[in-house]
Design an enzyme around this catalytic site. Sequence first.
Site, PDB file in Angstrom:
ATOM      1  N   CYS A 110      -7.306  -1.372   3.080  1.00 20.27           N
ATOM      2  CA  CYS A 110      -5.232  -2.580   2.981  1.00 20.27           C
ATOM      3  C   CYS A 110      -4.993  -1.870   4.275  1.00 20.27           C
ATOM      4  CB  CYS A 110      -5.156  -2.390   1.670  1.00 20.27           C
ATOM      5  SG  CYS A 110      -5.437  -2.358  -0.122  1.00 20.27           S
ATOM      6  N   HIS A 152      -1.904  -3.121   6.671  1.00 26.31           N
ATOM      7  CA  HIS A 152      -1.042  -3.740   5.806  1.00 26.31           C
ATOM      8  C   HIS A 152       0.238  -2.460   5.684  1.00 26.31           C
ATOM      9  CE1 HIS A 152      -0.859  -7.541   4.801  1.00 26.31           C
ATOM     10  NE2 HIS A 152      -2.238  -7.464   3.842  1.00 26.31           N
ATOM     11  N   ARG A 200      -5.096 -12.504  -4.179  1.00 23.57           N
ATOM     12  CA  ARG A 200      -4.869 -11.989  -3.419  1.00 23.57           C
ATOM     13  C   ARG A 200      -5.051 -11.263  -2.733  1.00 23.57           C
ATOM     14  NH1 ARG A 200      -4.131 -13.897   1.483  1.00 23.57           N
ATOM     15  NH2 ARG A 200      -5.883 -12.179   1.534  1.00 23.57           N
ATOM     16  N   CYS A 233      -8.416 -10.153  -0.255  1.00 24.83           N
ATOM     17  CA  CYS A 233      -8.167  -9.155   1.100  1.00 24.83           C
ATOM     18  C   CYS A 233      -9.646  -8.454   1.348  1.00 24.83           C
ATOM     19  CB  CYS A 233      -6.748  -8.620   0.767  1.00 24.83           C
ATOM     20  SG  CYS A 233      -5.225  -9.081   1.494  1.00 24.83           S
TER      21      CYS A 233
END
Lengths: 199, 270
Positions: free
Chosen positions: B179, B183, B227, B231
């Site tokens: 992630c 991000h 979501r 991802c």
Amino acid sequence: MKIKITFVLWLAGCIGFVQAEDMSSALNAGFKSINQVGLDRLEQDPLQAFCSKPREESGDAAVAAELRETAMASVVLPGNGDYLGSWERGQQVANNGKGLQYSDNPEEANGGNCYACHQLDPAEVAYGNLGPSLTNYGARGQSDVMLQYTWTKLWNTHAYNVCSHMPRFGAQGILTEQQLKDVMAFLFDPDSPVNNLAE
Amino acid sequence: MSGSKIISVAACLVAAVMLTGPAYAEEAGIFDEYRAMFGDDNPAIFVIEEGEEFWFASQGPKQATLESCDLGLGPGVVDGAYARLPRYFKDVDRVMDVEARLRFCMQELQGRTPEEVDDHPYSLRGDLGTEMEALVAWLAEKSRDLPIAPGQEHDKEREAYALGEAVFYYRAGPHDFSCATCHGQEGMRIRLQALPDLTTHEGAAVAYSGWPAYRISEGVVRTMGWRMRDCFRQQRFPLLDMGSDVTVALQTYLAVTAAGAPMAAPGLKR
């Protein structure tokens, strides 16, 4: 030595509050195989494990050096020093974001998705910025050293930057040798739009 | 949990709270203009109404409604419940997000099978929306403007946060993505898509408060669970299970980082 171990344990206390076994069982219970993508994708190799520390905490320098050496040793250079393919095909590879997702057709060639993170052809405005701009890359030099450096970076970026965010396009089999040559041409060829800058 | 673990978890929490940066605009340019054309209108309002209807609909072998479902504030209390999730539920001895809890209530109260509940919880391309999406949209609306306040008192809630953080940074798959790859930094974008830095309070607040959201490009309401699943698809991971400990943990990590910011969902996204 004792200080070093204490430091590692301290880090492990924060990061590794979640034990490796707990992590592995949570991941295996939390995902399902689908299409061509199995749960083996959840297993980490030593490099991935080393580069999964929260908040970019740096790890043991000796381990990092070893991982860099392993990455360097993994690089397979193209035969006959023949690094450059077709920039036109390389452009397509750079533009293609598909490949290895469970939603992708495994029969189709993988893309390199270069524009997700890099600026290349300045006429392409939809470029990401997670990596540096590579516009006019060919002007950085065309020597064998430069070609070998760039090939290595594409094959296994961790040879230079141990926890780089960039995928290992060669070492992980994301792109074929021919595709890598084509991407190389896209970067180096004077006729490539990457280097053929409009006034 | 040992004392040293509590201290290290506390240190991690403090560090997470300290990692704040300047305000962050999630999406810029053309999408902003497009979104502005909607004014105060959000097609999600129709989905919200549907969600309310689903809550009061008799379904399953028991022909029961979800009216006595306990989302954490007591049976049937929906006002403000979403903003307090994920949280620990004693009856199942685990932390749950909204989808995990709804899934549980559908089985317990309505007698529906896990197979039925898990079949197709998120819209596929061309779908008109699912029951899960509608219920989540309605419940989020019932927490609009309330501060994000996930549970962090129970040991299992703190363990969920720690697991979520570890998953956030976990690199795997052929592309070595976690992630954090996308991000974990400020001001980044993939192609033209701006990426919230989910390690900062501001970035996490923008991201967490705006889901569920009506996705203009897909014509459906998408949930935070979807979501995260999507991802992971792009990370080249397998299929993330709705309501699994991994997705609950990640949402806990995100909600704790975003804590205090007001909920603004269902939002409107590109």
